[in-house]
Design a protein around this motif. Sequence first.
Motif, PDB file in Angstrom:
ATOM      1  N   PRO A   1       0.842  -1.203   0.000  1.00  0.00           N
ATOM      2  CA  PRO A   1       0.000   0.000   0.000  1.00  0.00           C
ATOM      3  C   PRO A   1       0.875   1.251   0.000  1.00  0.00           C
ATOM      4  O   PRO A   1       1.977   1.264   0.549  1.00  0.00           O
ATOM      5  N   ALA A   2       0.382   2.309  -0.608  1.00  0.00           N
ATOM      6  CA  ALA A   2       1.168   3.541  -0.741  1.00  0.00           C
ATOM      7  C   ALA A   2       1.591   4.088   0.621  1.00  0.00           C
ATOM      8  O   ALA A   2       2.712   4.584   0.791  1.00  0.00           O
ATOM      9  N   LYS A   3       0.697   3.969   1.594  1.00  0.00           N
ATOM     10  CA  LYS A   3       0.998   4.560   2.901  1.00  0.00           C
ATOM     11  C   LYS A   3       2.197   3.900   3.567  1.00  0.00           C
ATOM     12  O   LYS A   3       2.834   4.493   4.445  1.00  0.00           O
ATOM     13  N   ALA A   4       2.527   2.655   3.182  1.00  0.00           N
ATOM     14  CA  ALA A   4       3.688   1.990   3.771  1.00  0.00           C
ATOM     15  C   ALA A   4       4.960   2.780   3.487  1.00  0.00           C
ATOM     16  O   ALA A   4       5.869   2.844   4.326  1.00  0.00           O
ATOM     17  N   TYR A   5       5.051   3.393   2.289  1.00  0.00           N
ATOM     18  CA  TYR A   5       6.223   4.204   1.956  1.00  0.00           C
ATOM     19  C   TYR A   5       6.288   5.448   2.845  1.00  0.00           C
ATOM     20  O   TYR A   5       7.362   5.855   3.292  1.00  0.00           O
ATOM     21  N   PHE A   6       5.116   6.041   3.087  1.00  0.00           N
ATOM     22  CA  PHE A   6       5.084   7.234   3.941  1.00  0.00           C
ATOM     23  C   PHE A   6       5.510   6.891   5.365  1.00  0.00           C
ATOM     24  O   PHE A   6       6.321   7.602   5.972  1.00  0.00           O
ATOM     25  N   LEU A   7       4.976   5.809   5.907  1.00  0.00           N
ATOM     26  CA  LEU A   7       5.320   5.426   7.279  1.00  0.00           C
ATOM     27  C   LEU A   7       6.791   5.037   7.387  1.00  0.00           C
ATOM     28  O   LEU A   7       7.457   5.362   8.384  1.00  0.00           O
ATOM     29  N   LEU A   8       7.316   4.354   6.377  1.00  0.00           N
ATOM     30  CA  LEU A   8       8.731   3.997   6.393  1.00  0.00           C
ATOM     31  C   LEU A   8       9.598   5.250   6.330  1.00  0.00           C
ATOM     32  O   LEU A   8      10.637   5.342   6.996  1.00  0.00           O
TER      33      LEU A   8
ATOM     34  N   ASP B   1      18.445  10.794   3.835  1.00  0.00           N
ATOM     35  CA  ASP B   1      18.438  10.469   2.411  1.00  0.00           C
ATOM     36  C   ASP B   1      17.468   9.329   2.118  1.00  0.00           C
ATOM     37  O   ASP B   1      16.731   9.365   1.115  1.00  0.00           O
ATOM     38  N   LYS B   2      17.440   8.320   2.967  1.00  0.00           N
ATOM     39  CA  LYS B   2      16.513   7.208   2.778  1.00  0.00           C
ATOM     40  C   LYS B   2      15.072   7.665   2.985  1.00  0.00           C
ATOM     41  O   LYS B   2      14.153   7.198   2.296  1.00  0.00           O
ATOM     42  N   ALA B   3      14.872   8.582   3.935  1.00  0.00           N
ATOM     43  CA  ALA B   3      13.527   9.113   4.158  1.00  0.00           C
ATOM     44  C   ALA B   3      13.050   9.890   2.938  1.00  0.00           C
ATOM     45  O   ALA B   3      11.901   9.756   2.498  1.00  0.00           O
ATOM     46  N   ILE B   4      13.937  10.708   2.372  1.00  0.00           N
ATOM     47  CA  ILE B   4      13.571  11.482   1.177  1.00  0.00           C
ATOM     48  C   ILE B   4      13.159  10.556   0.044  1.00  0.00           C
ATOM     49  O   ILE B   4      12.170  10.801  -0.665  1.00  0.00           O
ATOM     50  N   GLU B   5      13.905   9.480  -0.134  1.00  0.00           N
ATOM     51  CA  GLU B   5      13.577   8.519  -1.191  1.00  0.00           C
ATOM     52  C   GLU B   5      12.174   7.945  -0.994  1.00  0.00           C
ATOM     53  O   GLU B   5      11.387   7.844  -1.949  1.00  0.00           O
ATOM     54  N   MET B   6      11.834   7.580   0.252  1.00  0.00           N
ATOM     55  CA  MET B   6      10.524   6.989   0.526  1.00  0.00           C
ATOM     56  C   MET B   6       9.404   8.017   0.359  1.00  0.00           C
ATOM     57  O   MET B   6       8.329   7.698  -0.160  1.00  0.00           O
ATOM     58  N   TYR B   7       9.636   9.260   0.794  1.00  0.00           N
ATOM     59  CA  TYR B   7       8.614  10.296   0.606  1.00  0.00           C
ATOM     60  C   TYR B   7       8.337  10.512  -0.883  1.00  0.00           C
ATOM     61  O   TYR B   7       7.179  10.699  -1.298  1.00  0.00           O
ATOM     62  N   ARG B   8       9.374  10.486  -1.691  1.00  0.00           N
ATOM     63  CA  ARG B   8       9.197  10.713  -3.126  1.00  0.00           C
ATOM     64  C   ARG B   8       8.458   9.553  -3.785  1.00  0.00           C
ATOM     65  O   ARG B   8       7.603   9.763  -4.665  1.00  0.00           O
ATOM     66  N   ILE B   9       8.778   8.312  -3.388  1.00  0.00           N
ATOM     67  CA  ILE B   9       8.056   7.161  -3.930  1.00  0.00           C
ATOM     68  C   ILE B   9       6.583   7.236  -3.532  1.00  0.00           C
ATOM     69  O   ILE B   9       5.685   6.953  -4.337  1.00  0.00           O
TER      70      ILE B   9
ATOM     71  N   ARG C   1       0.011  16.993  -0.965  1.00  0.00           N
ATOM     72  CA  ARG C   1       1.156  17.719  -1.510  1.00  0.00           C
ATOM     73  C   ARG C   1       1.855  18.592  -0.475  1.00  0.00           C
ATOM     74  O   ARG C   1       3.084  18.540  -0.318  1.00  0.00           O
ATOM     75  N   ASP C   2       1.110  19.402   0.250  1.00  0.00           N
ATOM     76  CA  ASP C   2       1.721  20.324   1.205  1.00  0.00           C
ATOM     77  C   ASP C   2       2.483  19.569   2.292  1.00  0.00           C
ATOM     78  O   ASP C   2       3.595  19.973   2.676  1.00  0.00           O
ATOM     79  N   MET C   3       1.894  18.489   2.797  1.00  0.00           N
ATOM     80  CA  MET C   3       2.563  17.730   3.840  1.00  0.00           C
ATOM     81  C   MET C   3       3.849  17.094   3.326  1.00  0.00           C
ATOM     82  O   MET C   3       4.890  17.122   4.003  1.00  0.00           O
ATOM     83  N   ILE C   4       3.795  16.520   2.128  1.00  0.00           N
ATOM     84  CA  ILE C   4       4.992  15.879   1.572  1.00  0.00           C
ATOM     85  C   ILE C   4       6.106  16.902   1.376  1.00  0.00           C
ATOM     86  O   ILE C   4       7.273  16.655   1.713  1.00  0.00           O
ATOM     87  N   GLU C   5       5.748  18.065   0.840  1.00  0.00           N
ATOM     88  CA  GLU C   5       6.758  19.100   0.630  1.00  0.00           C
ATOM     89  C   GLU C   5       7.372  19.542   1.953  1.00  0.00           C
ATOM     90  O   GLU C   5       8.582  19.782   2.040  1.00  0.00           O
ATOM     91  N   LYS C   6       6.551  19.636   2.984  1.00  0.00           N
ATOM     92  CA  LYS C   6       7.078  20.008   4.300  1.00  0.00           C
ATOM     93  C   LYS C   6       8.008  18.931   4.842  1.00  0.00           C
ATOM     94  O   LYS C   6       9.071  19.222   5.407  1.00  0.00           O
ATOM     95  N   LYS C   7       7.626  17.672   4.685  1.00  0.00           N
ATOM     96  CA  LYS C   7       8.466  16.574   5.164  1.00  0.00           C
ATOM     97  C   LYS C   7       9.810  16.554   4.438  1.00  0.00           C
ATOM     98  O   LYS C   7      10.860  16.330   5.058  1.00  0.00           O
ATOM     99  N   LEU C   8       9.786  16.767   3.145  1.00  0.00           N
ATOM    100  CA  LEU C   8      11.032  16.798   2.376  1.00  0.00           C
ATOM    101  C   LEU C   8      11.917  17.957   2.827  1.00  0.00           C
ATOM    102  O   LEU C   8      13.148  17.807   2.950  1.00  0.00           O
ATOM    103  N   LEU C   9      11.300  19.110   3.104  1.00  0.00           N
ATOM    104  CA  LEU C   9      12.062  20.263   3.574  1.00  0.00           C
ATOM    105  C   LEU C   9      12.666  19.985   4.943  1.00  0.00           C
ATOM    106  O   LEU C   9      13.823  20.350   5.215  1.00  0.00           O
ATOM    107  N   GLU C  10      11.917  19.325   5.821  1.00  0.00           N
ATOM    108  CA  GLU C  10      12.439  18.989   7.142  1.00  0.00           C
ATOM    109  C   GLU C  10      13.657  18.074   7.041  1.00  0.00           C
ATOM    110  O   GLU C  10      14.620  18.223   7.802  1.00  0.00           O
ATOM    111  N   CYS C  11      13.608  17.120   6.109  1.00  0.00           N
ATOM    112  CA  CYS C  11      14.762  16.235   5.918  1.00  0.00           C
ATOM    113  C   CYS C  11      15.979  17.025   5.445  1.00  0.00           C
ATOM    114  O   CYS C  11      17.109  16.790   5.912  1.00  0.00           O
ATOM    115  N   GLN C  12      15.776  17.948   4.521  1.00  0.00           N
ATOM    116  CA  GLN C  12      16.892  18.776   4.065  1.00  0.00           C
ATOM    117  C   GLN C  12      17.425  19.636   5.213  1.00  0.00           C
ATOM    118  O   GLN C  12      18.647  19.801   5.370  1.00  0.00           O
TER     119      GLN C  12
END
Length: 670
Positions: free
Chosen positions: A99-106, A117-125, A139-150
């Motif tokens: 399920p798609a949400k498994a990538y988000f939780l991982l 880096d591994k988190a960014i990969e999973m958020y993008r998938i 979209r907004d949540m994913i972009e925020k999560k990616l920014l937090e990783c950076q």
Amino acid sequence: LILTNLVMTCTATGETFDGQPLSRSTAREAAKQVREGDKLYDQGGIKKIEAIAYYKKALTVYPGDPLLHFRIGEAYLEAILPDSAIFHLSKVIESNTPPAKAYFLLAEARAINHEFDKAIEMYRIFRQSLTPQELSEWRDMIEKKLLECQNGKTIIKQPARAFVDLLDNQINSSYDDYNPLISPHDGLIYFTSRRPTGTRDRVDSRDHKYTEKIFIAKHSEGQLIQEAEVAQQFNTRSHSATAGISHDGNTLVIYRGDTGGNLLFSQCKKGKWTKPREIRRINSRHHETSATFSSDGNTMYFISERPGGYGGKDIWVTTMGNRGRWTEPVNLGPVVNTEYDEEGLYLAPDDKTLYFSSKGHNSMGGYDIFSTTFDNGRWSNPVNLGYPVNTSSDDVFFKMTKDGKHAYLSSNRPDGSGSFNLYHITFPGPEKPVLSQPDGNLIADYVRPLFKELLDTEKTPIAHMTLLYGTITDEETGDPLDATITLYDNEEDLILAEFINNPETGEYFISLPGGKNYGMAVQSDDYLFYSVNMDISQTDVYRELINNIKLKKIDIGKAIVLNNIFFDFDRATLRPESYAELGILYKLLEDNPRLKVEVSGHTDDSGTASYNERLSEGRARAVVTFLIERGIDANRLTYKGYGSSRPVASNDTEEGRQLNRRTEFEIVDY
């Protein structure tokens, strides 16, 4: 995600699952475990965590089932156990149709572990797997999560100079413990806990946790003096939580759930707290959760969800008017407040520096702690306090001691109990050379064995950490002394931190992260200086070391062991790790121009007498040469090598031989 129908179908048809034949009784028992787990899981909150045990029993029957792994992984993430969550969620990802949400939780679990880096990969998938409609929602949540990783990648590269230690389990519990308030008078800490009290405990139906209660404990610089106990006078059957305390310690702000989620105030009068009362102008129909005061008590900053803010919980300010009433609150503005939540305020005694937590700005995940300064009529852009004060978990309710050397915070980071815990922070201060040591004291004897008691334990959650504690007293009278403890890095020749012990009891408490060769010096007026070496550069376990230090009065004829002087093996060449303590000797001689000393070298009985004498004399001469080259008058210094002729311990053991291999510093005139 409901597994019961699948299990019951296998039971009725006699089919195999994951290639293994099932008996009816085995499948029936697995179905029962899944049903029990589902009941808990669907309730959410901590009930989801309780479902793990049932799902794992079913997993023994269906070890490859991705749906079981999904729910177990999600529950472990709820419990702040990212390693276990990663294991199970990775099993889901490896299945045919995850399920798609498994990538988000991982991704969430990887981020908590700072595997950005591994988190960014999973958020993008995860983002790529969404439908257009789903993407518009996420979209907004994913972009925020990616920014937090950076942000996290950048922040961790330049860690702050701070030691962050989990407080002991006599104040922390396996339940949520947070928002510590430091009383300035008596060393008391008021804090909130959701642990059971044993009397009239109630559970919040929303998260299935016990309602908040205020507790109190006596603490000093991270060391527990008195076990935590319930502060009955502030609690009700509903939520009662710490919210703030004035700098003079006479006003306590309490959050109360039975008043709709507002702030109440209690005054300390003649040693007793008044009944908490509500101040309506500050409170609204919306939640107000925490507060802090200026040093004179006439300005208050607080958190509120009231309308007129920039989104979620914002910081507001009010002042005391001429008639003793608080003015209409004003929002602190968009420089400090964000569209996300702010929480956990602390105004420093300078009345200019405000510490707060925020999910916005350049947070590296969840709440991060920031500081902002009021200057020329405006607040500065908030600054992230950095790692390790901040992590990818929720770091909130930061409170600093008045001297600025220590602080407390609450965090649900993975090294805790799976919930919010209280942490103690030590700020070593700016880097400076050891030569700027305090004036006027000599170095005291180093008494072996150093540690009267050594405790190794596997029960503590703190890894790679050494806790050093004990008392500092007068050697003759046993009276406690007021002392300064200086901790320095031998390899870098830098002061790491300075501590003050408890002058009433003489007690001190220091936490030492593994990976360094530490030197420690203890100083008290009119007493000899005490030094010790603690090389824990290779330590990878948790240890507790008890060292009760007895200082001696200054007197002529004292022979002093230089415990942080190191030489190359079988040579008289000083190693760089020696420079910190040599700096102390230099400062001592510079500040005491009448002082004359003899530096002596000593060995164990390995080797011939003539060889030992030459080696020990060469090492003593190296110390004297170092001091002369830096300007100390050669007429004040002598050196001698005694070889193995003056042992202080038996040479029959390695410990004894180590004690005999030493460099001493004897005062011959003063």
